[in-house]
Design an enzyme around this catalytic site. Structure first.
Site, PDB file in Angstrom:
ATOM      1  N   HIS A 405      29.119  55.211  29.051  1.00  0.00           N
ATOM      2  CA  HIS A 405      29.992  54.209  29.664  1.00  0.00           C
ATOM      3  C   HIS A 405      29.686  53.984  31.140  1.00  0.00           C
ATOM      4  O   HIS A 405      30.213  53.063  31.768  1.00  0.00           O
ATOM      5  CB  HIS A 405      31.464  54.623  29.509  1.00  0.00           C
ATOM      6  CG  HIS A 405      32.404  53.467  29.394  1.00  0.00           C
ATOM      7  ND1 HIS A 405      32.032  52.170  29.665  1.00  0.00           N
ATOM      8  CD2 HIS A 405      33.716  53.412  29.033  1.00  0.00           C
ATOM      9  CE1 HIS A 405      33.068  51.364  29.482  1.00  0.00           C
ATOM     10  NE2 HIS A 405      34.097  52.092  29.098  1.00  0.00           N
ATOM     11  N   ASP A 409      29.112  49.023  28.745  1.00  0.00           N
ATOM     12  CA  ASP A 409      30.535  48.730  28.547  1.00  0.00           C
ATOM     13  C   ASP A 409      30.840  48.562  27.066  1.00  0.00           C
ATOM     14  O   ASP A 409      29.937  48.432  26.226  1.00  0.00           O
ATOM     15  CB  ASP A 409      30.928  47.472  29.313  1.00  0.00           C
ATOM     16  CG  ASP A 409      30.881  47.685  30.824  1.00  0.00           C
ATOM     17  OD1 ASP A 409      31.170  48.814  31.275  1.00  0.00           O
ATOM     18  OD2 ASP A 409      30.547  46.722  31.554  1.00  0.00           O
TER      19      ASP A 409
END
Length: 433
Positions: A405, A409
């Site tokens: 992350h 995304d």
């Protein structure tokens, strides 16, 4: 007499150290160029370290079971002459090649070129110098079929290549500036005391398990792991494989498993979403040109290894099946070469082999994603038709996508695994292989 420092060579972007398992030569023994001097082991694969020069082994700096960092000097070899000279060139070699060697002998008294760091393959200083003098790029050098141990390129290989290469000049590949990694201080976890009862048995981890343990912990501490899950209807794939697997094995001499079919879909999705085919180096993102799929495989001793299918997007289903079977068989037999586990850009692991429906796999650093393939199960499902919906039995599985992350995304991570699912569900049950 000159002294040559034999160093532990680079063995891949994720390999920083190796354990010495056996010395093949003793102090005082003569060594030929490209002859194996010792055996080493990493969490990836066991291998041999060859000598880059001819001479006599005069000093061993590390003993068996010692852990050595990449680039450390592990032995001293005494060579004849004031510098590490090349062996005489056969008279049958063309004059232009002889001139190259003369240039190399002069170059060897100066610092060796430092523009070969972008390659994961091992090249001796002599081979590097010849390549530099002849303007042979890294890509061109890597394409030469080596006759040395584990396919290494020897002096004779590169000289023969130059002889048959023609006289057209080749542009020298310029060194690529590597991004600088931030010097972040790792957080040292506090060990929790473990109580031991009288009947408990204490067993030390083996070398590979210790290394795997360290890499797994480091990956969790490095990447912000996030998961996305999606269920896929693979009924058409199951029916197609059942129909063609016998004919496939008869024609190609290879068993057809589900793995190459899934790998084909992953490679296509990576081309659609190149943002998943990247690596992270500190504050820099490295966009990988090639799609090299890592294939996590369990070893007979319970440990894990990840051989790599190079340029997976360029393979058809037959080529993918051959690559999967070859790497899988050699992994189980302990016959993988160092190059077989290097250069991966994305990894796939089949947790369904052990009956798991889905999982949360740990990213293989410095990659940013890993896909777990769950077990294929017969389940009741709603089937939509123009005449209305009804309940039927379908073959389904879960895809579990772990991604970093920090740079990926949810939109990208989720879209990627959805695209893999779309390719699988759109599989043509009438296709040829």
């Amino acid at each position: 007499m000159a002294k040559f420092e034999l160093k532990l060579p680079k063995m891949g972007e994720s390999v920083a150290e190796a354990t010495i398992t056996n010395w093949l030569k003793s102090v005082g023994e003569k060594i030929d160029a490209d002859e194996a001097v010792l055996e080493i082991a990493t969490d990836k694969v066991d291998s041999e370290v060859p000598s880059e020069v001819s001479g006599v082994l005069t000093e061993i700096l590390f003993q068996v079971n010692d852990v050595v960092k990449v680039g450390q000097t592990i032995a001293i070899i005494e060579t004849e002459g004031g510098s590490v000279a090349a062996a005489p060139i056969a008279e049958s070699v063309a004059a232009p090649v002889a001139e190259v060697v003369k240039t190399i002998e002069v170059a060897q008294t100066v610092a060796a070129p430092a523009d070969f760091k972008s390659s994961d393959k091992f090249f001796s200083p002599l081979v590097k110098n010849i390549a530099t003098a002849e303007g042979i790029s890294i890509a061109e050098l890597e394409s030469i079929a080596g006759s040395g141990k584990d396919g290494r390129v020897t002096k004779e290989d590169i000289l023969n290549y130059i002889k048959n290469r023609g006289t057209q000049p080749v542009a020298v590949q310029q060194p690529v500036t590597q991004p600088t990694t931030n010097n972040q201080q790792p957080t040292t976890p506090i060990a929790t005391p473990v109580s031991v009862n009288g009947g408990d048995e204490i067993v030390e981890m083996d070398r590979m398990r210790k290394l795997i343990s360290g890499y797994m912990v480091a990956s969790v501490q490095t990447s912000a792991h996030v998961q996305s899950f999606i269920e896929v209807d693979v009924t058409n794939i199951v029916k197609w494989r059942d129909r063609v697997k016998n004919a496939f094995e008869k024609r190609e001499g290879e068993k057809l498993t589900f793995t190459p079919i899934f790998m084909e879909a992953v490679a296509k999705a990576l081309k659609d979403f190149p943002g998943m085919n990247i690596s992270v180096d500190g504050d820099f993102i490295i966009k990988r040109k090639n799609i090299n799929l890592g294939m996590a495989a369990a070893l007979p001793n319970g440990n894990l290894i990840v051989p790599v299918i190079k340029n997976a997007d360029q393979l058809n289903l037959v080529g993918m099946a051959k690559a999967v079977n070859d790497l899988g068989n050699r992994a189980k037999a302990g016959k993988l070469k160092p190059d077989d586990t290097q250069g991966g850009t994305y990894t796939v692991t089949n947790v369904g082999t052990f009956g798991s429906v889905f999982g949360t796999p740990i990213i293989n650093q410095p990659q940013v994603g890993i896909l777990a393939l769950g077990a294929i199960r017969k389940v009741p499902a709603v089937i939509e038709t123009p005449e209305g919906d009804f309940i039927g039995i379908r073959q389904k599985m879960f895809l579990s996508h772990s991604y970093d992350h920090r740079v990926v995304d949810g939109a990208l991570g989720g879209s990627f695994v959805k695209r893999v699912a779309e390719y699988l569900e759109a599989f043509d049950a009438n296709r040829e292989y």
